[in-house]
Write a protein that holds these residues in place. Structure first.
Motif, PDB file in Angstrom:
ATOM      1  N   THR A   1       0.808  -1.213   0.000  1.00  0.00           N
ATOM      2  CA  THR A   1       0.000   0.000   0.000  1.00  0.00           C
ATOM      3  C   THR A   1       0.845   1.269   0.000  1.00  0.00           C
ATOM      4  O   THR A   1       0.304   2.362  -0.140  1.00  0.00           O
TER       5      THR A   1
ATOM      6  N   THR B   1      -9.297  -4.314  -0.263  1.00  0.00           N
ATOM      7  CA  THR B   1      -8.569  -3.191  -0.860  1.00  0.00           C
ATOM      8  C   THR B   1      -8.849  -3.009  -2.350  1.00  0.00           C
ATOM      9  O   THR B   1      -8.395  -2.030  -2.934  1.00  0.00           O
TER      10      THR B   1
ATOM     11  N   ALA C   1      -0.411   0.223   8.198  1.00  0.00           N
ATOM     12  CA  ALA C   1      -0.718  -1.075   7.593  1.00  0.00           C
ATOM     13  C   ALA C   1      -1.309  -2.022   8.632  1.00  0.00           C
ATOM     14  O   ALA C   1      -2.232  -2.787   8.336  1.00  0.00           O
TER      15      ALA C   1
END
Length: 64
Positions: A15, A50, A22
């Motif tokens: 990410t 996600t 995270a």
């Protein structure tokens, strides 16, 4: 053998964040999917939340 579990360190790399955010992201995903704490987190569950392509994430994790 391909990797099927994600830890905060790898979520951070995927990410583009640091370890702390995270870790929070994985905690949010666990809460939304009603998974208990300290349970391995699947690649499929991470990608579902996600909206990242599972094939791309798997390639990124398994080419290290």
């Amino acid at each position: 053998m391909p990797q099927v579990c994600i830890c905060p360190k790898e979520a951070a790399q995927l990410t583009g964040t640091k370890y702390g955010p995270a870790k929070v992201l994985l905690q949010r995903i666990r809460a939304e999917l009603n998974k208990p704490a300290r349970v391995y987190f699947s690649l499929a569950g991470f990608c579902q939340y996600t909206h990242l392509p599972e094939k791309d994430v798997s390639c990124a994790l398994n080419t290290r």
